[in-house]
Design an enzyme around this catalytic site. Sequence first.
Site, PDB file in Angstrom:
ATOM      1  N   ASP A 273       0.858  -1.174   0.000  1.00  0.00           N
ATOM      2  CA  ASP A 273       0.000   0.000   0.000  1.00  0.00           C
ATOM      3  C   ASP A 273       0.904   1.237   0.000  1.00  0.00           C
ATOM      4  O   ASP A 273       2.134   1.129  -0.054  1.00  0.00           O
ATOM      5  CB  ASP A 273      -0.967  -0.039   1.199  1.00  0.00           C
ATOM      6  CG  ASP A 273      -2.216   0.803   0.942  1.00  0.00           C
ATOM      7  OD1 ASP A 273      -2.195   1.646   0.032  1.00  0.00           O
ATOM      8  OD2 ASP A 273      -3.218   0.637   1.667  1.00  0.00           O
ATOM      9  N   GLU A 460     -10.356   6.771   4.132  1.00  0.00           N
ATOM     10  CA  GLU A 460      -9.390   6.230   5.101  1.00  0.00           C
ATOM     11  C   GLU A 460      -8.844   7.298   6.050  1.00  0.00           C
ATOM     12  O   GLU A 460      -8.679   8.446   5.661  1.00  0.00           O
ATOM     13  CB  GLU A 460      -8.249   5.542   4.355  1.00  0.00           C
ATOM     14  CG  GLU A 460      -7.682   6.402   3.245  1.00  0.00           C
ATOM     15  CD  GLU A 460      -6.555   5.741   2.491  1.00  0.00           C
ATOM     16  OE1 GLU A 460      -5.898   4.849   3.027  1.00  0.00           O
ATOM     17  OE2 GLU A 460      -6.331   6.145   1.342  1.00  0.00           O
TER      18      GLU A 460
HETATM   19  C1  BGC Z   1      -5.314   2.900   0.477  1.00  0.00           C
HETATM   20  C2  BGC Z   1      -5.584   1.919  -0.641  1.00  0.00           C
HETATM   21  C3  BGC Z   1      -5.499   2.594  -1.975  1.00  0.00           C
HETATM   22  C4  BGC Z   1      -4.157   3.280  -2.091  1.00  0.00           C
HETATM   23  C5  BGC Z   1      -3.922   3.972  -3.417  1.00  0.00           C
HETATM   24  C6  BGC Z   1      -4.051   3.706   0.223  1.00  0.00           C
HETATM   25  O1  BGC Z   1      -3.862   4.711   1.168  1.00  0.00           O
HETATM   26  O2  BGC Z   1      -5.225   2.214   1.697  1.00  0.00           O
HETATM   27  O3  BGC Z   1      -6.835   1.314  -0.460  1.00  0.00           O
HETATM   28  O4  BGC Z   1      -5.714   1.669  -2.996  1.00  0.00           O
HETATM   29  O5  BGC Z   1      -4.029   4.239  -1.059  1.00  0.00           O
HETATM   30  O6  BGC Z   1      -4.654   5.127  -3.513  1.00  0.00           O
END
Ligand code: BGC
Length: 580
Positions: A273, A460
């Site tokens: 990630d 997030e």
């Molecule tokens: C998230 C992922 C995402 C990635 C790319 C991360 O911070 O946890 O779910 O795919 O960013 O944007």
Amino acid sequence: MQVSNSEELEIEARIDSLLEGLALTEKIGQMTQVLHFEDQTEGEIKAGRIGSVIHTQGPLPGNGPREWQERFRKLQELALSSHPRIPLLFGVDAVHGQNTFEGATIFPHNIGLGATQNPDLVEKAAAITAMETQATGFNWVFSPCIAIPYNEKWGRVYEAFSESTKLTNSLTAASIRGHQGKLSEAHTVMATAKHFIGDGSTEYGVEGGVTTLSETEIKERLLPPYSAAVASGVGAVMASFNTFEGIPMHAHKNLITGVLKEGMQFDGIMLSDWKGYSRFGEADIINAGIDMVMAVDGDLELFQNGLKKAVETGYVPMERIDDAVRRILRQKFRLGLFENPYPRETFIDSIGTQQHRDVARQAVRESLVLLKNEKNLLPLRPDSGKIVVVGAHAHNAGLQSGGWTIDWQGTDRNYTGATTILEGIQKISEAEVIYDPEGAGKHADADVAIICVGEPPYAEFFGDIGHESNTLQLELSAKQRAYIEHYQGQGVPTVVVLLSGRPMVITSEIKKANAFIAAWLPGSEGDGIAEVLFGKYNFKGRLPHSWPASLDDFKGKYGPNYWQDSIEPMFPLGYGLSYD
Ligand code: BGC
């Protein structure tokens, strides 16, 4: 995998010969993923040191879809005109439709798809997402999220289908079938099962926190969706930010290499990630089994130089590098990128078509869960005299769509192509429809008030309840709660439509309202809601999560004592009423 044995053998042979001609820096290049707009991106691609390019938040690749395609075509040309002439993977966070492109069809978030319990529909939604994603230049999506959320405080509950492992298994398989099809077909993309593992079961629901489940719990509750994903041929798996057994998941060799790769025989790409290398133990994550690294946001040199050194000193064995590159090349071959590396113009006209929106609208209708319907207040009669529609959520496509819509953390505006709930009601109803955004109007003569309340958009980190930068609660705001009383005080029957990314504590609101609907985060097709409210279609949605009655329930249901303290939810998993 959906390719025949002889094709697979041919692919492995092609990989063997490609690998022989690659220098270490080029191998590490294949393992490198960068953002499309960063300064070094083009130069690095030209130097043969990049394997994949992504778009997520930040500058757009262009204005219309043609410009987006043009941007990725140009990058692909750069890659193919320089040694080692290996096509790039273009990835994007298209998690409920191609949500980074304004004008695309936006589906309900996975929690709503979970409520539909309809794998065929989930497959169709994924196939449409794949096509619209291809249309904007990509061949890879970072979806589906197949977490089993244990704690509603987690700000990503809505990205996952359900707290039910069984339901998640079947929708995971459907989603991967829909996205990938035969993988090499023109309109499909590679899917990513994420985030491996325990992302949704950290203590207190903190993104990237500590997962304290036992190995048995992980095995029984969280791993089966990954088995389903691997059995469906998922092309990639993304590691999660959380820690398990004191080890960051990115560096958890036993789970990544032991369980996922060797145990389940996952032969695709294990992706880190965001900035996984600098965050979680650098070369250790490669030894643990990470194949490709999101070396974004300043991590590029650190990753490439650091890994090179680690190989030269023998800390990371060359076989590990070759295995990682083999997995990446394997997926590039399976996707047919060596034959068809460029975005295809043919799909441009498919973006946001009525046909696609009709499927999204069906998903909205089927996702609605009717929790209460006193004296059969619903369905509403189209010829009622006067209807008041209340609250900002009633007429704001951004609010009804949640995070990962247009912007990373979502938007609070009406974006292109979307229909709001109010507009849907206006289309269907023959009554006088009044809009009261502040919930303070005087309309004692109204037949019904449709009150739309819910959460603001979030994604997030910022969506975690308790995160320092937000004031999110598991309860509705006092202002929204007052809407119901305000209309009841005028003797107007109330229908509440809740727009939220998780179950919320709405015990007293449910008691007060005459009818109550959990509508999750429906996306761009708000008129699907009116079609069910007015009885053109029946309610079919069933709760994908058990619904706590009080804030205390969250403590018992989730968190470290999950398995000891069982609670009696207000509504059990699978609950939902329908019209007779
Ligand atoms: C998230 C992922 C995402 C990635 C790319 C991360 O911070 O946890 O779910 O795919 O960013 O944007």
